[in-house]
Design a protein around this motif. Sequence first.
Motif, short mmCIF file in Angstrom:
data_model
loop_
_atom_site.label_atom_id
_atom_site.label_comp_id
_atom_site.label_asym_id
_atom_site.label_seq_id
_atom_site.Cartn_x
_atom_site.Cartn_y
_atom_site.Cartn_z
N ASP A 71 0.91 -1.18 -0.06
CA ASP A 71 -0.02 -0.07 -0.04
C ASP A 71 0.83 1.36 0.00
OD1 ASP A 71 -2.15 -1.64 0.01
OD2 ASP A 71 -2.72 -1.39 1.86
N ALA A 72 1.84 1.24 0.87
CA ALA A 72 2.61 2.52 0.93
C ALA A 72 3.62 2.49 -0.49
CB ALA A 72 4.04 2.20 2.01
N ILE A 73 4.10 1.53 -1.40
CA ILE A 73 4.61 1.95 -2.65
C ILE A 73 3.58 2.39 -3.38
CG2 ILE A 73 5.47 0.28 -4.46
CD1 ILE A 73 6.89 -1.43 -2.22
N ALA A 74 2.33 1.59 -3.63
CA ALA A 74 1.17 2.22 -4.36
C ALA A 74 0.77 3.77 -4.24
CB ALA A 74 0.15 1.09 -4.32
N GLU A 75 0.56 4.14 -2.77
CA GLU A 75 0.33 5.37 -2.57
C GLU A 75 1.68 6.26 -2.96
OE1 GLU A 75 -1.35 8.13 1.11
OE2 GLU A 75 -1.00 5.95 1.56
N GLY A 76 2.72 6.01 -2.90
CA GLY A 76 4.01 6.94 -3.37
C GLY A 76 3.69 7.03 -4.87
N ARG A 77 3.62 5.79 -5.42
CA ARG A 77 3.38 6.07 -6.96
C ARG A 77 2.39 6.87 -7.41
NH1 ARG A 77 4.58 -0.41 -8.72
NH2 ARG A 77 6.84 -0.23 -8.53
N MET A 78 1.01 7.03 -6.63
CA MET A 78 0.01 7.67 -6.88
C MET A 78 0.47 9.40 -6.63
SD MET A 78 -3.79 7.33 -5.64
CE MET A 78 -3.28 7.90 -3.84
N GLN A 79 1.05 9.45 -5.44
CA GLN A 79 1.39 10.67 -5.20
C GLN A 79 2.28 11.37 -6.13
OE1 GLN A 79 3.12 10.63 -1.46
NE2 GLN A 79 1.43 10.50 -0.16
N THR A 80 3.15 10.42 -6.62
CA THR A 80 4.16 11.06 -7.91
C THR A 80 3.73 11.36 -9.01
OG1 THR A 80 5.86 9.70 -7.01
CG2 THR A 80 6.22 10.30 -9.22
N ARG A 81 2.32 10.61 -9.50
CA ARG A 81 1.78 10.75 -10.87
C ARG A 81 0.77 12.00 -10.62
NH1 ARG A 81 -0.55 6.32 -10.84
NH2 ARG A 81 -2.40 6.66 -10.08
N VAL A 82 0.46 12.19 -9.41
CA VAL A 82 -0.72 13.24 -9.25
C VAL A 82 0.39 14.62 -9.19
CG1 VAL A 82 -2.13 14.80 -7.43
CG2 VAL A 82 -2.45 12.32 -7.87
N ARG A 83 1.45 14.45 -8.68
CA ARG A 83 2.51 15.57 -8.52
C ARG A 83 2.88 16.14 -9.65
NH1 ARG A 83 5.94 13.42 -5.62
NH2 ARG A 83 4.99 14.12 -3.48
N ASN A 84 3.29 14.99 -10.85
CA ASN A 84 3.74 15.28 -12.06
C ASN A 84 2.86 16.07 -12.64
OD1 ASN A 84 6.28 14.44 -11.39
ND2 ASN A 84 5.70 12.16 -12.19
N GLN A 85 1.38 15.77 -12.71
CA GLN A 85 0.34 16.34 -13.41
C GLN A 85 0.03 17.49 -13.09
OE1 GLN A 85 -2.77 13.35 -12.95
NE2 GLN A 85 -2.31 11.81 -14.48
N TYR A 86 0.01 17.76 -11.74
CA TYR A 86 -0.07 19.00 -11.18
C TYR A 86 1.01 20.08 -11.57
CZ TYR A 86 -0.71 23.00 -7.83
OH TYR A 86 -1.14 24.13 -7.09
N ASP A 87 2.21 19.49 -11.71
CA ASP A 87 3.31 20.38 -12.05
C ASP A 87 3.19 20.81 -13.52
OD1 ASP A 87 4.68 20.55 -9.57
OD2 ASP A 87 6.05 18.90 -9.98
N GLN A 88 2.74 19.69 -14.24
CA GLN A 88 2.64 20.08 -15.61
C GLN A 88 1.47 21.18 -15.82
OE1 GLN A 88 1.53 16.53 -17.91
NE2 GLN A 88 1.80 17.45 -20.18
N GLN A 89 0.32 20.93 -15.23
CA GLN A 89 -0.61 21.97 -15.48
C GLN A 89 -0.24 23.29 -15.32
OE1 GLN A 89 -4.16 20.37 -13.63
NE2 GLN A 89 -4.41 18.42 -14.98
N VAL A 90 0.29 23.33 -13.58
CA VAL A 90 0.98 24.80 -13.49
C VAL A 90 1.72 25.19 -14.03
CG1 VAL A 90 2.06 26.10 -11.44
CG2 VAL A 90 0.35 24.07 -11.07
N ASN A 91 2.86 24.60 -14.91
CA ASN A 91 3.74 25.28 -15.55
C ASN A 91 3.12 25.45 -17.20
OD1 ASN A 91 5.82 24.69 -13.90
ND2 ASN A 91 6.34 22.64 -14.61
#
Length: 301
Positions: free
Chosen positions: A34-54
Amino acid sequence: ATNLQTSINSIDHRLRLVRRIASRKAAEQKPLADAIAEGRMQTRVRNQYDQQVNQQLAESNVRLASLQNQTRPEMTRLGLPKPQLSYYSTSTEIHGVAKQAAAFQLAAHQPSRLARPATSELVVEAHESALVNALDIVLGDRTIRNADLDEYALQATGKVSEEMKAEAEGEPWSITMAAYRPVAIEFDDGQVTVKLRIVRMTRGDQGLNDNAIVKAVYRPQYANGVVSLIRQGPVEISFTQAERGFRMITLRSFLKGKFDAFFKEQLDLDRLELAASNPAMPRLDVDTIQLDDGWLQVGLR
């Protein structure tokens, strides 16, 4: 913030012993998985957020650069200097400051102390000195003739009313404004006071070299989407000399009649449609109007 919850519904194998061992191992490894999966989900959300903001920042920077590179209108023929512009922002607001004053003129000595309206989303404040400074350069020592009024109206508003056209074609007259502070404007106690300083006036072949002060007081009001200026009392005209005679009386009466027509009892201001120049802009309506201590404040929402 993310919250990931998983559940194991079943483990399929033909041997019961294998299913029991697999269930125990799955339960032991579930927290780590679960921790690994949540970390991957956070990374995916963070990357999408950074892409939209940029992307949004890039678009905003392009628009800002376009605005900054646009040539601002200059009235160089009249000697009116560019206003000095500056911008800054806080975590919740964007501020723009403009200073309209030549090297020999004075601007506001301190920022506005008017309370900011809590319900307004855009607040515009103007000090009386900005208008006085601009009009000082434009009208100082200038002679205004009725024959030119239609041309003035066309330059300022893009159209000429029938009333203005009739005045331009009527009996010739002229007024010469004072060289220093030909127009004084005061914002105080909820009112706008306008004073004109005239040093000479003519009507046909008659002339009057007598300093005159024309004064009109207005109080703004807002109703049904229209801002109106309501004149408070009659237009006042005073002269520095006490000359008498039929010619003087005639010219003074003529002057008062002209300014009574110019300073109307009610002036309706056209609504500023920002959407006309930028369809993406929201519709803004007047929320509050304050005038005090030299400052005019208009709140929009």
